[in-house]
Design a protein around this motif. Structure first.
Motif, mmCIF file in Angstrom:
data_model
loop_
_atom_site.group_PDB
_atom_site.id
_atom_site.type_symbol
_atom_site.label_atom_id
_atom_site.label_comp_id
_atom_site.label_asym_id
_atom_site.label_seq_id
_atom_site.Cartn_x
_atom_site.Cartn_y
_atom_site.Cartn_z
ATOM 1 N N ASN A 55 -40.704 -18.012 56.187
ATOM 2 C CA ASN A 55 -40.149 -18.399 57.478
ATOM 3 C C ASN A 55 -40.529 -19.845 57.801
ATOM 4 O O ASN A 55 -41.714 -20.167 57.907
ATOM 5 C CB ASN A 55 -40.696 -17.474 58.572
ATOM 6 N N PRO A 56 -39.566 -20.747 57.951
ATOM 7 C CA PRO A 56 -39.882 -22.156 58.225
ATOM 8 C C PRO A 56 -40.614 -22.370 59.543
ATOM 9 O O PRO A 56 -41.225 -23.422 59.747
ATOM 10 C CB PRO A 56 -38.514 -22.834 58.238
ATOM 11 N N LEU A 57 -40.591 -21.383 60.433
ATOM 12 C CA LEU A 57 -41.315 -21.511 61.697
ATOM 13 C C LEU A 57 -42.831 -21.473 61.482
ATOM 14 O O LEU A 57 -43.608 -21.825 62.377
ATOM 15 C CB LEU A 57 -40.902 -20.393 62.661
ATOM 16 N N GLN A 58 -43.245 -21.066 60.272
ATOM 17 C CA GLN A 58 -44.672 -21.068 59.945
ATOM 18 C C GLN A 58 -45.217 -22.482 59.788
ATOM 19 O O GLN A 58 -46.417 -22.707 59.896
ATOM 20 C CB GLN A 58 -44.910 -20.308 58.627
ATOM 21 N N LEU A 59 -44.327 -23.434 59.545
ATOM 22 C CA LEU A 59 -44.736 -24.794 59.212
ATOM 23 C C LEU A 59 -44.395 -25.757 60.341
ATOM 24 O O LEU A 59 -43.247 -25.833 60.777
ATOM 25 C CB LEU A 59 -44.024 -25.237 57.925
ATOM 26 N N SER A 60 -45.399 -26.489 60.792
ATOM 27 C CA SER A 60 -45.183 -27.518 61.811
ATOM 28 C C SER A 60 -44.980 -28.855 61.106
ATOM 29 O O SER A 60 -45.897 -29.379 60.462
ATOM 30 C CB SER A 60 -46.389 -27.587 62.754
ATOM 31 N N THR A 61 -43.781 -29.404 61.194
ATOM 32 C CA THR A 61 -43.464 -30.631 60.469
ATOM 33 C C THR A 61 -42.409 -31.447 61.202
ATOM 34 O O THR A 61 -41.582 -30.900 61.939
ATOM 35 C CB THR A 61 -42.945 -30.297 59.049
ATOM 36 N N GLY A 62 -42.460 -32.753 60.961
ATOM 37 C CA GLY A 62 -41.441 -33.632 61.510
ATOM 38 C C GLY A 62 -40.240 -33.771 60.595
ATOM 39 O O GLY A 62 -39.215 -34.357 60.979
ATOM 40 N N ALA A 112 -43.586 -27.608 45.612
ATOM 41 C CA ALA A 112 -44.920 -27.110 45.909
ATOM 42 C C ALA A 112 -44.860 -25.591 45.957
ATOM 43 O O ALA A 112 -43.894 -25.022 46.475
ATOM 44 C CB ALA A 112 -45.418 -27.651 47.255
ATOM 45 N N ALA A 113 -45.860 -24.955 45.397
ATOM 46 C CA ALA A 113 -45.918 -23.499 45.442
ATOM 47 C C ALA A 113 -46.575 -23.051 46.741
ATOM 48 O O ALA A 113 -47.442 -23.735 47.285
ATOM 49 C CB ALA A 113 -46.705 -22.969 44.254
ATOM 50 N N ILE A 159 -50.000 -24.274 47.974
ATOM 51 C CA ILE A 159 -50.352 -24.223 49.390
ATOM 52 C C ILE A 159 -50.832 -22.812 49.717
ATOM 53 O O ILE A 159 -50.091 -21.843 49.561
ATOM 54 C CB ILE A 159 -49.140 -24.598 50.265
ATOM 55 N N GLU A 160 -52.092 -22.698 50.150
ATOM 56 C CA GLU A 160 -52.655 -21.382 50.469
ATOM 57 C C GLU A 160 -52.214 -20.903 51.850
ATOM 58 O O GLU A 160 -52.096 -19.703 52.091
ATOM 59 C CB GLU A 160 -54.181 -21.449 50.398
ATOM 60 N N GLY A 161 -52.005 -21.838 52.762
ATOM 61 C CA GLY A 161 -51.574 -21.499 54.113
ATOM 62 C C GLY A 161 -51.049 -22.743 54.793
ATOM 63 O O GLY A 161 -51.392 -23.868 54.409
ATOM 64 N N PHE A 162 -50.235 -22.586 55.793
ATOM 65 C CA PHE A 162 -49.581 -23.731 56.432
ATOM 66 C C PHE A 162 -50.380 -24.339 57.595
ATOM 67 O O PHE A 162 -49.975 -25.351 58.158
ATOM 68 C CB PHE A 162 -48.194 -23.322 56.938
ATOM 69 N N GLU A 163 -51.502 -23.722 57.942
ATOM 70 C CA GLU A 163 -52.239 -24.178 59.119
ATOM 71 C C GLU A 163 -52.688 -25.639 59.011
ATOM 72 O O GLU A 163 -52.653 -26.399 59.987
ATOM 73 C CB GLU A 163 -53.470 -23.283 59.355
ATOM 74 N N PHE A 213 -49.553 -34.823 54.029
ATOM 75 C CA PHE A 213 -49.840 -33.955 52.894
ATOM 76 C C PHE A 213 -48.561 -33.651 52.109
ATOM 77 O O PHE A 213 -48.531 -33.738 50.873
ATOM 78 C CB PHE A 213 -50.478 -32.664 53.403
ATOM 79 N N LEU A 214 -47.497 -33.318 52.811
ATOM 80 C CA LEU A 214 -46.223 -33.013 52.160
ATOM 81 C C LEU A 214 -45.657 -34.238 51.444
ATOM 82 O O LEU A 214 -45.129 -34.136 50.325
ATOM 83 C CB LEU A 214 -45.222 -32.503 53.200
ATOM 84 N N GLU A 215 -45.778 -35.389 52.088
ATOM 85 C CA GLU A 215 -45.264 -36.611 51.477
ATOM 86 C C GLU A 215 -46.042 -36.959 50.221
ATOM 87 O O GLU A 215 -45.468 -37.434 49.233
ATOM 88 C CB GLU A 215 -45.334 -37.763 52.475
ATOM 89 N N ARG A 216 -47.331 -36.689 50.227
ATOM 90 C CA ARG A 216 -48.136 -36.979 49.036
ATOM 91 C C ARG A 216 -47.801 -36.030 47.884
ATOM 92 O O ARG A 216 -47.820 -36.440 46.717
ATOM 93 C CB ARG A 216 -49.621 -36.928 49.389
ATOM 94 N N ILE A 217 -47.478 -34.792 48.179
ATOM 95 C CA ILE A 217 -47.010 -33.889 47.127
ATOM 96 C C ILE A 217 -45.723 -34.447 46.515
ATOM 97 O O ILE A 217 -45.566 -34.492 45.292
ATOM 98 C CB ILE A 217 -46.762 -32.476 47.689
#
Length: 286
Positions: free
Chosen positions: A14-21, A66-67, A85-89, A95-99
């Motif tokens: 669920n994408p709502l798990q991830l807070s991102t711009g 990313a897994a 990624i173990e969890g989205f917290e 972090f995402l950009e560096r991956i």
């Protein structure tokens, strides 16, 4: 090449798990055709997937991936994913950009100071690095008669050997640890003006961090080494789990000794750990 969006396969998470711009788009399958629905291309997205099948499809599509270790999809190996990624917290946009950058072989920017940019080396930097190392007084080398010309650091290898060495360094040091020896660029001109960073040094009682630094002889005496090393020490304090940083220097290198003292290092001992007699200085994180 920059990260423009995140994608995921429907019903995986669920994408709502991830807070991102970044915008997040669902795709039916991992193909250019599926991305085209959203007017996206494989080279500008990051796929987050909990399955080996998704990872393998992304690799075939030359897509950053990313897994996500989702308990709903057990017994996955995550082979082919640079990051799990173990969890989205704790996941943020940096972090995402560096991956994304790591998947596409792009060097990470480590820090910006008032006058400098510190970033990882890429193979495209080797000609400029070779030019820097050829400057008088930078490296020791042998003249036509086999006599050693003074310098404080080791010279580079021959071109092809250096290229192979640096490729392995990018993969193994940057890729695994996230730090190493970096390059220093003039922020205004983009010119390579030095090299500095953190590496491992094996001492008799432990493996510790060692600070290394080099500034173009034409740019020395301007406080650049202080500026750069302060930023690197701040990185080590905030990002790495070491209680202190070491520095090794020849006692004849008066400028280096003065720099270390200015940074807050203290003299510990003389040592042969580097293969020659040097002075060992310590910077403690209090």
């Amino acid at each position: 090449m920059k990260l423009k969006a995140l994608v995921y396969q429907q019903k995986e998470w669920n994408p709502l798990q991830l807070s991102t711009g970044f915008p997040v788009f669902p795709v039916e399958n991992i193909t250019e055709e599926a991305l085209a629905v959203w007017k996206l291309h494989a080279e500008e997205v990051l796929l987050i997937t909990p399955t080996d099948a998704g990872i393998q499809a992304a690799v075939r599509a030359h897509m950053a991936v990313a897994a996500y270790a989702d308990p709903a999809f057990p017994e996955q190996s995550y082979a082919g994913a640079w990051m799990v990624i173990e969890g989205f917290e704790e996941v943020d946009d940096e972090f995402l950009e560096r991956i994304f950058q790591r998947c596409h072989g792009q060097p990470w920017e480590i820090a910006r100071t008032k006058r400098c940019v510190i970033r990882e080396l890429s193979l495209e930097d080797l000609p400029a690095l070779e030019k820097l190392y050829q400057k008088e007084g930078v490296t020791w080398r042998l003249d036509a008669d086999g006599e050693r010309i003074p310098g404080f650091i080791e010279p580079l290898f021959a071109k092809e050997k250096e290229k192979k060495y640096q490729q392995a360094y990018i993969t193994n040091m940057y890729g695994y640890y996230g730090y190493g020896m970096w390059l220093v660029f003039d922020k205004a001109s983009g010119e390579l003006i030095g090299r500095a960073g953190l590496e491992h040094r094996e001492f008799p009682d432990a493996v510790e961090l060692e600070l290394g630094y080099l500034i173009d002889p034409d740019r020395q005496g301007q406080g650049l080494a202080t500026e750069v090393c302060q930023a690197i020490l701040a990185f080590a304090r905030e990002e790495l789990d070491f209680p202190r940083v070491n520095a090794l220097t020849d006692q004849k290198n008066v400028a280096s000794v003065a720099l270390l003292q200015k940074l807050g290092f203290y003299y510990l001992e003389d040592t042969d750990v580097s293969g020659s007699r040097t002075q060992r200085y310590i910077y403690e994180f209090s």
